[in-house]
Scaffold this active site. Structure first.
Site, PDB file in Angstrom:
ATOM      1  N   CYS A  14       0.841  -1.206   0.000  1.00  0.00           N
ATOM      2  CA  CYS A  14       0.000   0.000   0.000  1.00  0.00           C
ATOM      3  C   CYS A  14       0.871   1.249   0.000  1.00  0.00           C
ATOM      4  CB  CYS A  14      -0.901  -0.018   1.236  1.00  0.00           C
ATOM      5  SG  CYS A  14      -1.830   1.505   1.480  1.00  0.00           S
ATOM      6  N   SER A  15       0.689   2.122  -0.976  1.00  0.00           N
ATOM      7  CA  SER A  15       1.519   3.330  -1.077  1.00  0.00           C
ATOM      8  C   SER A  15       1.305   4.251   0.121  1.00  0.00           C
ATOM      9  CB  SER A  15       1.227   4.072  -2.383  1.00  0.00           C
ATOM     10  OG  SER A  15      -0.115   4.507  -2.417  1.00  0.00           O
TER      11      SER A  15
END
Length: 117
Positions: A14-15
């Site tokens: 997840c960025s």
């Protein structure tokens, strides 16, 4: 400086989660990074996290995930049923969640984690 350890419930894919961890690291803060997909929180741990966040289980559900669309979209569940869903399918837990002592924040945007420093 606050001596209470910082814990981040993190998904490395997840960025937003990666950005939150980077913000913490840039400030020289040692944090316990919990890969919550590998070691999912129990219902009791989730309940404690939600208490610290001041949120209901349904408020941290990721609705874009395939498992949500398959099993939960359009359904009305109780808090206990949502807790069970989150414990069973940790991919549904919004991330990152940062915890320090009795406080927790949802890192959306990632800069929210700085509130705990």
């Amino acid at each position: 400086m606050n001596d209470t350890p910082l814990r981040i419930y993190h998904n490395k894919r997840c960025s937003k989660s990666r950005a939150a961890c980077q913000l913490i690291a840039e400030r020289g803060i040692d944090a316990e990074i919990v890969d919550y997909l590998a070691t999912p929180p129990s219902r009791e741990e989730l309940r404690a996290l939600l208490d610290k966040l001041g949120l209901k289980p349904e408020e941290i559900v990721r609705r874009g995930e395939a498992v949500f669309k398959e099993h939960y979209a359009g359904r009305t569940l109780s808090d206990e049923e949502w807790l069970e869903a989150l414990a069973t399918h940790p991919i549904l837990i919004e991330r990152p969640i940062a915890v320090r002592g009795e406080r927790a924040v949802l890192g959306r945007p990632p800069e929210k984690v700085l509130e705990l420093l």
